[in-house]
Design an enzyme around this catalytic site. Sequence first.
Site, PDB file in Angstrom:
ATOM      1  N   HIS A 147       0.879  -1.153   0.139  1.00  0.00           N
ATOM      2  CA  HIS A 147       0.065  -0.031   0.246  1.00  0.00           C
ATOM      3  C   HIS A 147       1.012   1.304  -0.027  1.00  0.00           C
ATOM      4  CE1 HIS A 147      -4.320   0.882   0.983  1.00  0.00           C
ATOM      5  NE2 HIS A 147      -3.792   1.751  -0.252  1.00  0.00           N
ATOM      6  N   ASP A 169      -9.817  -0.742   3.555  1.00  0.00           N
ATOM      7  CA  ASP A 169      -8.702  -1.409   4.244  1.00  0.00           C
ATOM      8  C   ASP A 169      -8.952  -1.984   5.744  1.00  0.00           C
ATOM      9  OD1 ASP A 169      -5.895  -1.629   5.382  1.00  0.00           O
ATOM     10  OD2 ASP A 169      -5.372  -0.053   3.779  1.00  0.00           O
ATOM     11  N   HIS A 171      -6.832  -1.901   8.075  1.00  0.00           N
ATOM     12  CA  HIS A 171      -6.041  -1.033   8.844  1.00  0.00           C
ATOM     13  C   HIS A 171      -6.165   0.441   8.247  1.00  0.00           C
ATOM     14  CE1 HIS A 171      -4.054  -4.990   7.979  1.00  0.00           C
ATOM     15  NE2 HIS A 171      -3.708  -4.892   9.319  1.00  0.00           N
ATOM     16  N   ASP A 183      -3.715   2.690   8.096  1.00  0.00           N
ATOM     17  CA  ASP A 183      -2.493   3.266   7.517  1.00  0.00           C
ATOM     18  C   ASP A 183      -2.082   4.723   7.630  1.00  0.00           C
ATOM     19  OD1 ASP A 183      -2.479   0.723   6.402  1.00  0.00           O
ATOM     20  OD2 ASP A 183      -2.976   1.441   4.182  1.00  0.00           O
ATOM     21  N   HIS A 211       4.080   0.686   4.664  1.00  0.00           N
ATOM     22  CA  HIS A 211       2.865   0.385   3.930  1.00  0.00           C
ATOM     23  C   HIS A 211       1.709   0.730   5.203  1.00  0.00           C
ATOM     24  CE1 HIS A 211       2.106  -4.033   5.175  1.00  0.00           C
ATOM     25  NE2 HIS A 211       2.744  -3.338   6.290  1.00  0.00           N
ATOM     26  N   ASP A 268      -7.235  -1.938  -0.426  1.00  0.00           N
ATOM     27  CA  ASP A 268      -6.362  -2.752   0.193  1.00  0.00           C
ATOM     28  C   ASP A 268      -7.189  -4.171   0.127  1.00  0.00           C
ATOM     29  OD1 ASP A 268      -4.950  -4.438   1.864  1.00  0.00           O
ATOM     30  OD2 ASP A 268      -4.131  -2.491   2.966  1.00  0.00           O
ATOM     31  N   ASP A 270      -6.902  -6.355   1.881  1.00  0.00           N
ATOM     32  CA  ASP A 270      -7.073  -6.925   3.150  1.00  0.00           C
ATOM     33  C   ASP A 270      -8.550  -6.385   3.924  1.00  0.00           C
ATOM     34  OD1 ASP A 270      -6.319  -4.807   4.703  1.00  0.00           O
ATOM     35  OD2 ASP A 270      -4.382  -5.456   4.753  1.00  0.00           O
ATOM     36  N   GLU A 309      -1.822  -4.927  -2.109  1.00  0.00           N
ATOM     37  CA  GLU A 309      -1.487  -5.833  -1.001  1.00  0.00           C
ATOM     38  C   GLU A 309      -2.035  -7.216  -1.276  1.00  0.00           C
ATOM     39  OE1 GLU A 309       0.137  -5.548   1.882  1.00  0.00           O
ATOM     40  OE2 GLU A 309       0.478  -3.317   1.845  1.00  0.00           O
TER      41      GLU A 309
HETATM   42 MN   LIG Z   1      -3.294  -0.756   3.727  1.00  0.00          MN
END
Ligand SMILES: [Mn+2]
Length: 308
Positions: free
Chosen positions: A104, A131, A133, A135, A148, A235, A237, A280
């Site tokens: 990312h 995402d 997360h 970030d 990332h 992302d 994830d 990712e």
């Molecule tokens: Mn990310």
Amino acid sequence: MTEEGGSKKTVEIIGVPLDLGANMRGANMGPAAIRIAGIWDKIKVLGYNVIDRGDLVVPIRECIPEEGRFKYFESIISTCEELKENAGQVVAKGSIPLVLGGDHSIALGTIFGVNKHFKQKKQNLGVIWIDAHADLNTHETSHSGNVHGMPLAALIGQGHPQLTSLGKDSGFLDPTKVVLLGIRTLDEKEKGICKRSGIRYFTMREIDERGMRAVMEEAISVASNGTSGIHLSVDMDGIDPLYAPGVSTPVTGGLSYREAHLALEMLHDSHKMCSMEFVELNPMNDVQNKTAILLVELVQSTLGKSIV
Ligand SMILES: [Mn+2]
């Protein structure tokens, strides 16, 4: 902004085989796996012109001297400078850049590049960032030193001066026009940054409570308010590992297959999407390229594929 007056829009693919922003290796194989999953044909079949610009040349990890606590800053920044140039060229032509990661950290290149184009026209860019997360770490809050985990912070002007220097000539994002969607695991200090940032964040809990339709309506409205286009940063994830196991940092409890498609179908229908990146994907963790195939399907939904 996807189809205007019936004329064929062009999608330009830019591969960025970079995994230097992550501890786990393998995201550098993402662009190859996505091409193998048939990205070119699957966009073409929707009626777009497709140009594949190939992959940017990214330094090999073993060939880069150790750079201390902030890992591979120089190499990530030089790759992002080149990506910035490429993404800017594509939007300036009126085409849609589709950036394939890579980890990312490459969002710094894509988004600063697109934002520079908008700023030159005295326009604003909205962003929808999907995402697990946030970030939003900076060099001061990051435990790992991995870039990332930091790109969104740098895009709103926070973080290490070497990273924010990428935005010097392109301007930073207005956090009130940025949406984070699907977050479910933040570092302790990152939680404070997230709360104070001005970003409209939708946690998984809010998506559970309100449903994806209501959340995405608000997300599009936030990212559209006073902007001339929306950049989509996905992302992989963000999606539940049940459907997307091939990522570097899987977190349970993510978006379902249908929630992810609905969000992107709604973004398409808003006609505001101007640029996108999917990052990712880590083929090392994937099962028979399943996550790459899902990624291609999600690109199709963003570009207007509908069930009927
Ligand atoms: Mn990310």
